[in-house]
Scaffold this motif. Structure first.
Motif, PDB file in Angstrom:
ATOM      1  N   LEU A 158      -4.737   9.686  -8.739  1.00 18.00           N
ATOM      2  CA  LEU A 158      -3.322   9.939  -8.483  1.00 18.00           C
ATOM      3  C   LEU A 158      -3.064  10.717  -7.190  1.00 18.00           C
ATOM      4  CD1 LEU A 158      -2.098  10.766 -12.108  1.00 18.00           C
ATOM      5  CD2 LEU A 158      -1.891   8.629 -10.833  1.00 18.00           C
ATOM      6  N   GLN A 159      -4.110  11.252  -6.573  1.00 20.62           N
ATOM      7  CA  GLN A 159      -3.940  11.903  -5.279  1.00 20.62           C
ATOM      8  C   GLN A 159      -4.344  10.881  -4.220  1.00 20.62           C
ATOM      9  OE1 GLN A 159      -5.108  13.012  -2.302  1.00 20.62           O
ATOM     10  NE2 GLN A 159      -5.359  15.213  -2.292  1.00 20.62           N
ATOM     11  N   MET A 160      -3.347  10.130  -3.721  1.00 17.35           N
ATOM     12  CA  MET A 160      -3.612   9.029  -2.791  1.00 17.35           C
ATOM     13  C   MET A 160      -3.109   9.362  -1.389  1.00 17.35           C
ATOM     14  SD  MET A 160      -3.029   5.593  -5.056  1.00 17.35           S
ATOM     15  CE  MET A 160      -3.913   4.644  -3.807  1.00 17.35           C
TER      16      MET A 160
ATOM     17  N   LEU B 245       0.830  -1.206   0.000  1.00 18.58           N
ATOM     18  CA  LEU B 245       0.000   0.000   0.000  1.00 18.58           C
ATOM     19  C   LEU B 245       0.866   1.258   0.000  1.00 18.58           C
ATOM     20  CD1 LEU B 245      -2.731  -1.073   2.583  1.00 18.58           C
ATOM     21  CD2 LEU B 245      -3.060  -0.732   0.126  1.00 18.58           C
ATOM     22  N   ARG B 246       1.952   1.219   0.781  1.00 13.29           N
ATOM     23  CA  ARG B 246       2.856   2.367   0.816  1.00 13.29           C
ATOM     24  C   ARG B 246       3.486   2.602  -0.556  1.00 13.29           C
ATOM     25  NH1 ARG B 246       6.168   0.511   4.205  1.00 13.29           N
ATOM     26  NH2 ARG B 246       5.315   1.406   6.122  1.00 13.29           N
ATOM     27  N   ALA B 247       3.876   1.520  -1.238  1.00 13.93           N
ATOM     28  CA  ALA B 247       4.503   1.655  -2.553  1.00 13.93           C
ATOM     29  C   ALA B 247       3.533   2.263  -3.565  1.00 13.93           C
ATOM     30  CB  ALA B 247       4.996   0.289  -3.037  1.00 13.93           C
ATOM     31  N   VAL B 248       2.278   1.809  -3.540  1.00 10.94           N
ATOM     32  CA  VAL B 248       1.274   2.343  -4.469  1.00 10.94           C
ATOM     33  C   VAL B 248       1.042   3.829  -4.199  1.00 10.94           C
ATOM     34  CG1 VAL B 248      -1.157   2.245  -5.136  1.00 10.94           C
ATOM     35  CG2 VAL B 248       0.138   0.124  -4.846  1.00 10.94           C
ATOM     36  N   ALA B 249       0.871   4.187  -2.913  1.00 18.37           N
ATOM     37  CA  ALA B 249       0.638   5.588  -2.569  1.00 18.37           C
ATOM     38  C   ALA B 249       1.835   6.449  -2.939  1.00 18.37           C
ATOM     39  CB  ALA B 249       0.333   5.710  -1.076  1.00 18.37           C
ATOM     40  N   LEU B 250       3.035   5.910  -2.721  1.00 18.22           N
ATOM     41  CA  LEU B 250       4.236   6.672  -3.031  1.00 18.22           C
ATOM     42  C   LEU B 250       4.384   6.907  -4.524  1.00 18.22           C
ATOM     43  CD1 LEU B 250       6.937   7.877  -1.969  1.00 18.22           C
ATOM     44  CD2 LEU B 250       7.952   5.660  -2.451  1.00 18.22           C
TER      45      LEU B 250
ATOM     46  N   ARG C 222       4.171 -13.721  -3.712  1.00 20.60           N
ATOM     47  CA  ARG C 222       4.854 -14.113  -4.954  1.00 20.60           C
ATOM     48  C   ARG C 222       6.114 -13.267  -5.102  1.00 20.60           C
ATOM     49  NH1 ARG C 222      -0.482 -13.891  -8.923  1.00 20.60           N
ATOM     50  NH2 ARG C 222      -1.756 -15.395  -7.726  1.00 20.60           N
ATOM     51  N   PRO C 223       7.265 -13.894  -5.221  1.00 26.50           N
ATOM     52  CA  PRO C 223       8.530 -13.144  -5.245  1.00 26.50           C
ATOM     53  C   PRO C 223       8.602 -12.065  -6.311  1.00 26.50           C
ATOM     54  CG  PRO C 223       8.961 -15.473  -4.901  1.00 26.50           C
ATOM     55  CD  PRO C 223       7.494 -15.351  -5.196  1.00 26.50           C
ATOM     56  N   LEU C 224       8.082 -12.334  -7.523  1.00 28.47           N
ATOM     57  CA  LEU C 224       8.181 -11.345  -8.592  1.00 28.47           C
ATOM     58  C   LEU C 224       7.291 -10.118  -8.345  1.00 28.47           C
ATOM     59  CD1 LEU C 224       8.445 -13.489 -11.855  1.00 28.47           C
ATOM     60  CD2 LEU C 224      10.205 -12.048 -10.812  1.00 28.47           C
ATOM     61  N   LEU C 225       6.240 -10.287  -7.567  1.00 28.62           N
ATOM     62  CA  LEU C 225       5.410  -9.142  -7.197  1.00 28.62           C
ATOM     63  C   LEU C 225       5.999  -8.411  -5.998  1.00 28.62           C
ATOM     64  CD1 LEU C 225       1.752 -10.514  -7.553  1.00 28.62           C
ATOM     65  CD2 LEU C 225       3.018  -9.066  -9.140  1.00 28.62           C
ATOM     66  N   TRP C 226       6.655  -9.150  -5.131  1.00 24.76           N
ATOM     67  CA  TRP C 226       7.242  -8.566  -3.935  1.00 24.76           C
ATOM     68  C   TRP C 226       8.480  -7.732  -4.265  1.00 24.76           C
ATOM     69  CZ3 TRP C 226       6.543  -6.663   0.465  1.00 24.76           C
ATOM     70  CH2 TRP C 226       7.504  -6.645   1.477  1.00 24.76           C
ATOM     71  N   LEU C 227       9.230  -8.114  -5.288  1.00 27.72           N
ATOM     72  CA  LEU C 227      10.477  -7.440  -5.645  1.00 27.72           C
ATOM     73  C   LEU C 227      10.290  -5.944  -5.897  1.00 27.72           C
ATOM     74  CD1 LEU C 227      13.487  -7.414  -6.359  1.00 27.72           C
ATOM     75  CD2 LEU C 227      12.857  -8.181  -8.667  1.00 27.72           C
ATOM     76  N   PRO C 228       9.378  -5.518  -6.786  1.00 25.50           N
ATOM     77  CA  PRO C 228       9.234  -4.063  -7.016  1.00 25.50           C
ATOM     78  C   PRO C 228       8.762  -3.308  -5.783  1.00 25.50           C
ATOM     79  CG  PRO C 228       7.503  -5.283  -8.153  1.00 25.50           C
ATOM     80  CD  PRO C 228       8.490  -6.292  -7.677  1.00 25.50           C
ATOM     81  N   VAL C 229       7.977  -3.969  -4.927  1.00 22.87           N
ATOM     82  CA  VAL C 229       7.526  -3.316  -3.697  1.00 22.87           C
ATOM     83  C   VAL C 229       8.722  -3.020  -2.803  1.00 22.87           C
ATOM     84  CG1 VAL C 229       6.197  -3.643  -1.573  1.00 22.87           C
ATOM     85  CG2 VAL C 229       5.207  -4.299  -3.776  1.00 22.87           C
TER      86      VAL C 229
END
Length: 403
Positions: free
Chosen positions: A73-75, A29-34, A300-307
């Motif tokens: 985009l304003q999260m 959630l922090r990554a998406v908001a950022l 899932r590792p590939l989803l966790w990596l970008p986070v």
């Protein structure tokens, strides 16, 4: 070894090193908001290089149909929700280890302040360098304004972080309903500002919304950390926030844009209006409801990596994304009118062209980030800290004149 194979191995290694107790959903959630911060600034901010001089320009003035993009985009609702939960949990863990509140707060503040001082010190050196390279003062001031714009988030977040112990007590006292009181306070100020007598109200009245407006979602996060925000409460937040948002927009005619529009008589964001809190409520409710599902997906590792990558570079992304856009535009302005970059943001064609520039901004930000991340870590010496602090102070003097 193919790129994909290396990526899988890296992702697997990072996944294996992640503690089982790590709250992956909160990081997600922090990554998406950022990431919404640079995307919002890159899509809802532009330049006009008329006369060969680079000036800030907003596409929202000529293209109001882009306003709904600001709803996505304003999260800030998610940003402060996650911040409140993370700070409350961190404070509780510190107390369990016997760490005094003052020491806990000092550590949190330093993590936020170091990158800000770093980018300000670099700009203190960049301003005379650009002048020496023949760049006129006007575009340099444009870049300085852009760099400063997002830093108010940090200033507000510092205030909220310092208030965390009080927020914990406030949440316990109000049994999780403290945010409702904050929303009512903002509604009361908006009623005074925009009611029939609004024109007779003093201009400083709107400043009363600053603290309760930005504290709203943060307090929700604190209550969430202490188990006071249930799934039923999250559904109420999501549905109630969405309904209030629609009523304010359609019945009370609040401005549609969640960010400031040059020349507009009213703004939702500076300081926050009730519409901002309605959106934050809906976003917070959805975030809480999706948390468990998001946590499972991020196993899932590939989803966790970008986070992980985004969270590790959070302050770098935040502090340097405007500089990346400005430096790209400054270089592009030497080549003439480039659609979506140095042309006036006044048509749908500009918006489509700007989409094509997003990967370029991202690449420039990545290059800046590889060097600038040094400001996130503890500084190596007192001399280094003194030089950076002096540079930041010099830039602050310049920025006050520019803004």
């Amino acid at each position: 070894m193919t790129v994909l194979t290396r990526l899988r191995r890296t992702a697997a290694a990072i996944d294996a090193k992640t503690p089982a107790t790590r709250d992956r959903a909160l990081d997600g959630l922090r990554a998406v908001a950022l990431l919404s911060v640079p995307l919002g600034h890159w899509m809802l901010g532009g330049f006009d290089a008329a006369g060969g001089v680079l000036h800030n320009a907003s596409p929202l003035g000529a293209m109001p149909f882009m306003a709904p993009l600001s709803w996505v985009l304003q999260m800030l609702g998610v940003f402060f929700l996650v911040g409140g939960r993370a700070s409350a949990l961190s404070l509780r863990r510190a107390a369990e280890r016997g760490v005094p509140t003052g020491r806990w707060l000092r550590g949190r503040v330093l993590r936020l302040v170091r990158p800000v001082l770093g980018v300000a010190a670099v700009w203190a050196a960049l301003v005379p360098l650009l002048h020496a390279l023949g760049v006129p003062d006007a575009p340099v001031r444009t870049g300085a304004v852009l760099m400063v714009q997002p830093l108010w988030y940090i200033a507000m977040y510092l205030v909220l972080t310092a208030l965390t112990p009080l927020c914990v007590k406030f949440g316990a006292l109000t049994r999780g309903w403290g945010s409702a009181g904050l929303l009512a306070a903002v509604a009361a100020v908006d009623f005074l500002r925009y009611g029939p007598w609004g024109g007779a109200m003093p201009g400083w009245l709107s400043l009363l919304n600053l603290l309760p407006g930005w504290l709203f979602a943060y307090q929700l996060g604190v209550d969430w950390a202490h188990g006071r925000l249930t799934r039923a409460g999250a559904r109420l937040l999501a549905l109630g926030g969405a309904a209030l948002f629609a009523v304010l927009l359609l019945v009370f005619h609040y401005p549609a844009s969640m960010v400031g529009v040059p020349g507009a008589a009213r703004t939702n964001s500076h300081p926050p209006s009730l519409l901002v809190l309605a959106l934050a409520s809906a976003q917070a409710g959805v975030a809480v409801l999706l948390k468990d599902r998001l946590g499972r997906a991020l196993r899932r590792p590939l989803l966790w990596l970008p986070v992980v990558v985004v969270n590790l570079g959070a302050m770098t992304i935040f502090c340097w994304h405007q500089s990346a856009m400005f430096l790209t535009a400054l270089a592009g302005s030497r080549l003439g009118a480039l659609p979506g970059l140095t042309t006036a943001p006044d048509s749908g064609g500009w918006a489509l062209a700007r989409l094509a520039w997003l990967p370029v901004f991202g690449a420039v930000l990545a290059l800046l980030g590889r060097w600038a991340r040094r400001f996130d870590a503890p500084w190596p010496s007192r001399t280094w800290r003194a030089v950076a602090g002096a540079g930041a102070a010099l830039f602050a003097v310049y920025a006050l004149g520019a803004v």
